[in-house]
Design a protein around this motif. Structure first.
Motif, PDB file in Angstrom:
ATOM      1  N   ASN A 146      78.906  64.732  36.931  1.00  0.00           N
ATOM      2  CA  ASN A 146      78.398  64.830  35.642  1.00  0.00           C
ATOM      3  C   ASN A 146      79.539  65.067  34.457  1.00  0.00           C
ATOM      4  OD1 ASN A 146      75.807  64.462  36.681  1.00  0.00           O
ATOM      5  ND2 ASN A 146      75.295  66.750  36.894  1.00  0.00           N
ATOM      6  N   LEU A 147      80.469  65.882  34.897  1.00  0.00           N
ATOM      7  CA  LEU A 147      81.535  66.056  33.874  1.00  0.00           C
ATOM      8  C   LEU A 147      82.251  64.775  33.695  1.00  0.00           C
ATOM      9  CD1 LEU A 147      83.154  69.742  35.175  1.00  0.00           C
ATOM     10  CD2 LEU A 147      82.072  69.150  33.047  1.00  0.00           C
ATOM     11  N   ALA A 148      82.630  64.113  34.642  1.00  0.00           N
ATOM     12  CA  ALA A 148      83.078  62.710  34.385  1.00  0.00           C
ATOM     13  C   ALA A 148      82.165  61.525  33.560  1.00  0.00           C
ATOM     14  CB  ALA A 148      83.395  61.994  35.852  1.00  0.00           C
ATOM     15  N   LEU A 149      80.909  61.774  33.970  1.00  0.00           N
ATOM     16  CA  LEU A 149      80.141  60.891  32.988  1.00  0.00           C
ATOM     17  C   LEU A 149      80.083  61.420  31.696  1.00  0.00           C
ATOM     18  CD1 LEU A 149      77.130  60.474  35.597  1.00  0.00           C
ATOM     19  CD2 LEU A 149      78.554  58.758  34.713  1.00  0.00           C
ATOM     20  N   GLU A 150      80.134  62.845  31.475  1.00  0.00           N
ATOM     21  CA  GLU A 150      80.194  63.300  29.893  1.00  0.00           C
ATOM     22  C   GLU A 150      81.435  62.879  29.320  1.00  0.00           C
ATOM     23  OE1 GLU A 150      79.718  67.288  27.603  1.00  0.00           O
ATOM     24  OE2 GLU A 150      79.720  67.368  29.924  1.00  0.00           O
TER      25      GLU A 150
ATOM     26  N   THR B  22      88.878  58.157  38.689  1.00  0.00           N
ATOM     27  CA  THR B  22      88.455  57.194  37.906  1.00  0.00           C
ATOM     28  C   THR B  22      89.420  56.311  37.177  1.00  0.00           C
ATOM     29  OG1 THR B  22      88.796  58.290  35.491  1.00  0.00           O
ATOM     30  CG2 THR B  22      87.024  59.222  36.908  1.00  0.00           C
ATOM     31  N   HIS B  23      88.829  55.232  36.486  1.00  0.00           N
ATOM     32  CA  HIS B  23      89.835  54.428  35.856  1.00  0.00           C
ATOM     33  C   HIS B  23      89.333  53.776  34.539  1.00  0.00           C
ATOM     34  CE1 HIS B  23      92.210  50.445  36.072  1.00  0.00           C
ATOM     35  NE2 HIS B  23      92.737  51.151  35.175  1.00  0.00           N
TER      36      HIS B  23
ATOM     37  N   ALA C  74      82.788  54.867  26.435  1.00  0.00           N
ATOM     38  CA  ALA C  74      82.993  53.938  27.317  1.00  0.00           C
ATOM     39  C   ALA C  74      81.403  53.587  28.123  1.00  0.00           C
ATOM     40  CB  ALA C  74      84.107  54.139  28.218  1.00  0.00           C
ATOM     41  N   VAL C  75      81.635  52.862  29.238  1.00  0.00           N
ATOM     42  CA  VAL C  75      80.587  52.104  29.969  1.00  0.00           C
ATOM     43  C   VAL C  75      81.055  52.621  31.283  1.00  0.00           C
ATOM     44  CG1 VAL C  75      79.056  50.364  30.429  1.00  0.00           C
ATOM     45  CG2 VAL C  75      80.084  50.527  28.190  1.00  0.00           C
ATOM     46  N   PRO C  76      80.106  53.575  31.855  1.00  0.00           N
ATOM     47  CA  PRO C  76      80.171  53.895  33.337  1.00  0.00           C
ATOM     48  C   PRO C  76      80.047  52.751  34.410  1.00  0.00           C
ATOM     49  CG  PRO C  76      78.528  54.932  32.703  1.00  0.00           C
ATOM     50  CD  PRO C  76      79.016  54.506  31.578  1.00  0.00           C
TER      51      PRO C  76
END
Length: 361
Positions: A148-152, A110-111, A159-161
């Protein structure tokens, strides 16, 4: 998500930890320099004590060159259920993980597209990522639970994924982040040995262009070393534009009228292409760019003056969309440029004049 480990307590790691801790997540802080972890803990980002067992998510916030080894060590130790990194390049670290034989089902690159010219935990803020894009680069191997953990995490940081392919991400940041840093630094470098008289003429334009040149060179060397090819490709295009622009400017010096016309056409072309590119930069909250009118107010350099202007704008029922400040050379005064919707500009101008502010036309 109830528990997390943040490995690397610089600006990004500490800011993420502050956001998570502020929303009830138990955060454990790890850094190769224990003093940085203690500093982050003292700021309220979590604890520098190790977790008693496996946590939900490990956030690796170390320089790109160390991402793969740090992740591998954490994975081998069974630190978390899911792992992600926040480095500014994505393709290289993933390929290094593959070469190290890491299990990539529990990992996602991710970044967060946020940052400052300052670095370190003391520069961190819990709202650093608010409203900013946060790129996720899942693959077919990525476990759904990890995604899902990253989206959480992104949601907790407000922030906006944005989902992208890793290599496409690296090409994109070369254009919108890494190359601008180098160009800003190169323009600022022209000032290093410039005549003092010239430097005293610096206005808002040069401040805007060179703002990010204040960034930490060591940090940027690590970033650029991890993404050299895409950055070089963008710079090659810029170099071609520079060569053409130099030739056009030389032509403007010519005594031949046709050469001067050709030079003028070349300069106009690059300026117009710049206009077109600038119009594609997202506006407020990521929406389409908007055109604002400017209400310019003369202001003295005294405590409370800016607050008074904003308060007066609020009383007039006008929302200030953006603001810029130009400081007068050698004087304790400046010019505040308030950007507002076109229909609101005359309302704000009248209200500010009524309250005694001096406006510049």
């Amino acid at each position: 998500m109830r528990t997390a480990v943040v490995i690397g307590t610089g600006l990004i790691g500490t800011s993420a930890a502050l956001a998570l801790a502020g929303r009830g997540v138990a955060v454990h802080l790890v850094d190769h320099d224990p003093a940085r972890a203690r500093t982050a803990a003292a700021l309220g980002a979590g604890t520098d004590e190790p977790p008693e067992g496996r946590v939900d998510l490990a956030v690796v916030a170390v320089p790109p060159a160390h991402v793969a080894t740090t992740l591998t060590e954490a994975m081998n130790a069974g630190v978390a259920r899911g792992y992600l990194d926040v480095a500014s390049v994505k393709g290289g670290p993933r390929r290094e993980l593959e070469a190290l034989g890491a299990d990539l089902t529990g990992y996602i690159g991710t970044h967060p597209m946020a940052g400052k010219e300052q670095s370190g935990p003391l520069a961190a803020t819990a709202d650093l990522f608010e409203g900013r894009p946060w790129v996720l680069t899942p693959t077919r191997d990525t476990d759904t639970e990890v995604l899902n953990l990253a989206l959480e995490l992104v949601a907790l940081c407000r922030a906006v994924p944005v989902v992208m392919d890793a290599d496409a991400h690296d090409r994109a940041v070369a254009l919108v982040s890494h190359t601008p840093q180098l160009i800003s630094s190169m323009v600022a470098a022209r000032l290093e040995e410039a005549d003092d008289t010239a430097v005293r003429l610096c206005g808002q334009g040069i401040r805007d262009v060179t703002r990010i040149a204040a960034s930490d060179p060591r940090m940027w060397l690590e970033i650029l070393s991890a993404n050299p090819g895409p950055v070089a490709d963008v710079l090659a295009g810029v170099a071609a534009d520079l060569d053409e622009t130099v030739q056009a400017l030389r032509a403007l010096q010519s005594g031949d009228e046709s050469k001067r016309r050709g030079g003028a056409d070349g300069i106009e072309d690059v300026l117009r292409r710049g206009n077109a590119g600038r119009e594609r930069v997202p506006g407020k909250h990521g929406a389409a760019p908007a055109t604002y009118d400017v209400v310019a107010v003369l202001i003295s350099d005294q405590p409370g003056e800016l607050a008074r202007i904003f308060a007066d704008a609020g009383r007039a029922g006008v929302n200030v969309e953006d603001v810029r400040i130009e400081h007068a050379t050698g004087q304790q005064a400046g010019l505040v440029q308030l950007m507002v919707e076109p229909a609101a500009a005359p309302v704000l101008s009248a209200a500010l004049r009524e309250r005694g502010w001096a406006l510049r036309q």
